[in-house]
Design a protein around this motif. Structure first.
Motif, PDB file in Angstrom:
ATOM      1  N   MET A   1      52.598  44.028  50.193  1.00 52.69           N
ATOM      2  CA  MET A   1      53.408  43.439  49.225  1.00 52.69           C
ATOM      3  C   MET A   1      53.251  44.171  47.954  1.00 52.69           C
ATOM      4  N   LYS A   2      54.525  44.349  47.167  1.00 50.88           N
ATOM      5  CA  LYS A   2      54.565  44.561  45.937  1.00 50.88           C
ATOM      6  C   LYS A   2      54.160  43.515  44.632  1.00 50.88           C
ATOM      7  N   VAL A   3      53.152  44.262  43.835  1.00 48.17           N
ATOM      8  CA  VAL A   3      52.941  43.105  42.827  1.00 48.17           C
ATOM      9  C   VAL A   3      53.173  44.014  41.437  1.00 48.17           C
ATOM     10  N   ILE A   4      53.073  43.079  40.224  1.00 48.22           N
ATOM     11  CA  ILE A   4      53.256  43.872  38.996  1.00 48.22           C
ATOM     12  C   ILE A   4      51.877  43.081  38.179  1.00 48.22           C
ATOM     13  N   VAL A   5      51.299  43.976  37.652  1.00 51.87           N
ATOM     14  CA  VAL A   5      50.169  43.736  36.810  1.00 51.87           C
ATOM     15  C   VAL A   5      50.474  42.787  35.386  1.00 51.87           C
ATOM     16  N   LYS A   6      49.973  41.754  35.392  1.00 45.45           N
ATOM     17  CA  LYS A   6      50.049  40.914  34.230  1.00 45.45           C
ATOM     18  C   LYS A   6      48.929  41.027  32.893  1.00 45.45           C
ATOM     19  N   SER A   7      47.952  41.546  33.483  1.00 43.86           N
ATOM     20  CA  SER A   7      46.845  41.594  32.374  1.00 43.86           C
ATOM     21  C   SER A   7      46.057  42.791  32.859  1.00 43.86           C
ATOM     22  N   ILE A   8      45.412  43.554  32.029  1.00 39.95           N
ATOM     23  CA  ILE A   8      44.720  44.764  32.337  1.00 39.95           C
ATOM     24  C   ILE A   8      43.569  44.463  32.936  1.00 39.95           C
ATOM     25  N   PHE A   9      43.234  44.717  34.214  1.00 34.53           N
ATOM     26  CA  PHE A   9      41.948  44.862  35.230  1.00 34.53           C
ATOM     27  C   PHE A   9      41.511  46.157  35.735  1.00 34.53           C
ATOM     28  N   SER A  10      40.164  45.986  36.207  1.00 36.39           N
ATOM     29  CA  SER A  10      39.629  47.061  36.735  1.00 36.39           C
ATOM     30  C   SER A  10      39.476  46.387  38.291  1.00 36.39           C
TER      31      SER A  10
END
Length: 76
Positions: A1-10
């Motif tokens: 599934m495709k997702v969009i990053v909402k907050s910076i994370f490692s």
């Protein structure tokens, strides 16, 4: 599934730093795992599928396939 990053994370497995707005392709189980830690991702919107109009000569579901005999007769 495709997702969009909402907050910076490692990513804890790869160490890759993802920025806000990045689009990722991940499994649903990985998505659930990341969501369990924090609200870092959201599912990407799926674009609507346009129906394809048949082009002249193109077979459609309603068009019967021609037999060799019928095709030979039609072609002359």
């Amino acid at each position: 599934m495709k997702v969009i990053v909402k907050s910076i994370f490692s990513d804890k497995y790869t160490g890759v730093l993802y920025n806000t707005g990045d689009v990722l392709e991940i499994t649903e189980s990985r998505f659930a795992e990341i969501q369990g830690v924090g609200d870092f991702l959201e599912p990407a919107p799926v674009p609507p599928v346009k129906e394809k109009k048949p082009v002249d000569g193109e077979k459609t579901e309603t068009t019967k396939p021609r037999t060799r005999k019928a095709a030979k007769k039609a072609d002359g």
